[in-house]
Design an enzyme around this catalytic site. Sequence first.
Site, PDB file in Angstrom:
ATOM      1  N   ARG A 237     100.458  21.829  -2.727  1.00  0.00           N
ATOM      2  CA  ARG A 237      99.169  22.487  -2.953  1.00  0.00           C
ATOM      3  C   ARG A 237      99.432  23.916  -3.412  1.00  0.00           C
ATOM      4  NH1 ARG A 237      97.370  18.153  -3.306  1.00  0.00           N
ATOM      5  NH2 ARG A 237      95.643  17.184  -2.190  1.00  0.00           N
ATOM      6  N   GLU A 266      93.017  26.412  -9.124  1.00  0.00           N
ATOM      7  CA  GLU A 266      93.179  25.276 -10.017  1.00  0.00           C
ATOM      8  C   GLU A 266      91.864  25.004 -10.709  1.00  0.00           C
ATOM      9  OE1 GLU A 266      94.870  21.434  -8.694  1.00  0.00           O
ATOM     10  OE2 GLU A 266      96.492  22.689  -7.926  1.00  0.00           O
ATOM     11  N   HIS A 285      98.608  19.399 -12.263  1.00  0.00           N
ATOM     12  CA  HIS A 285      98.428  18.565 -11.063  1.00  0.00           C
ATOM     13  C   HIS A 285      98.500  17.068 -11.409  1.00  0.00           C
ATOM     14  CE1 HIS A 285      96.474  18.652  -6.780  1.00  0.00           C
ATOM     15  NE2 HIS A 285      97.341  17.655  -6.899  1.00  0.00           N
TER      16      HIS A 285
HETATM   17  C1  DGY Z   1      96.994  13.997  -3.515  1.00  0.00           C
HETATM   18  O1  DGY Z   1      96.791  12.774  -3.480  1.00  0.00           O
HETATM   19  O2  DGY Z   1      96.786  14.719  -2.549  1.00  0.00           O
HETATM   20  C2  DGY Z   1      97.569  14.567  -4.772  1.00  0.00           C
HETATM   21  O3  DGY Z   1      97.573  15.942  -4.799  1.00  0.00           O
HETATM   22  C3  DGY Z   1      96.877  13.997  -5.988  1.00  0.00           C
HETATM   23  O4  DGY Z   1      97.352  12.726  -6.118  1.00  0.00           O
END
Ligand code: DGY
Length: 329
Positions: A237, A266, A285
């Site tokens: 993240r 983001e 991402h």
């Molecule tokens: C998640 O699933 O948490 C990812 O960041 C996106 O697939």
Amino acid sequence: MKHKVFVSRIIPDEGLNLVLDACDAEVWQDELPPPREILLEKIRDKVGLLSLLTDKIDAELMDLNPQLRVVANYAVGFDNIDIPAATQRGLPIGNTPGVLTDTTADFAFTMLMSAARRVVEGADYVRAGKWKTWGPKLLTGIDIHGATLGLIGFGRIGQAMAKRASGFDMRVLYYDQYRREDLEKSMGVVYADMDTLLHESDFVSIHTDLNESTRHMFNNDAFAKMKSSAVLINSARGPIIDPAALYDALSSGKIRAAALDVTEPEPIHMDSPLLTLPNCLVVPHIASASIATRGKMAEMAAKNLIAGVNGERLPTPVNPEVYEKGIRK
Ligand code: DGY
């Protein structure tokens, strides 16, 4: 009569078709997420919500509609959802663990290799017409084999990274709030405290969730402890890294390079100074973005949604304690 649900984006058919068959579904058609006020309006008459990580699911939303029985998040991460608020309200939340582990680790390792061996810089160099000859020092990078990889977080994805690293004869250190002595010998990994890991790693890859203890975990202090030759990889993240501290570290040579699949905020702003640095690779991402995996995530999210609207236990609840307390009817 079918239950009314809101699906906040078009998800792959593996899940969408299940939802369309089982529920009276309204599906948000735009490529961009529904604006907050529209999301709030849409859930007013719904029993279930299939959300994305771009939707903020908080107490305000939960209180708008006491009939809302389930939120099925199309992601393994759930930092977009106020879980304590959901549990307090008897609202089960689902996520999609497991199915994206290997795909995400494949991509994190791809970013590690791309940053180490300057793949994107090389491609840009060719496209810009700069390739005139073979050169002894042209775009030299650092070796991956034999290097030390430090994993921040040793859950499913961290462990999958360790497996990949063993194929490259890397030494693997890990830091996690839970020590996994059971895996250390069999996987050939060594537990290290955070400072030791930062001091000794050539590559540091982040695989922890975002919470108050990991927010801006990579700040000026952390960068000061890293090797000046180190590469930082983040596929977890964005807010785990302080972007101003990262810019300072990359531009002043405190660390060598970074590869980011996730950013704060983001999407990254186009005027972010990070985008001016050749040693900072930023992608949008996409670590879990294989066709097969996104289909499996859709199926899992759909199954959570359908179980939830029918008052059944979710196959993969984030807050199973909600079932002891009693769920919303
Ligand atoms: C998640 O699933 O948490 C990812 O960041 C996106 O697939």
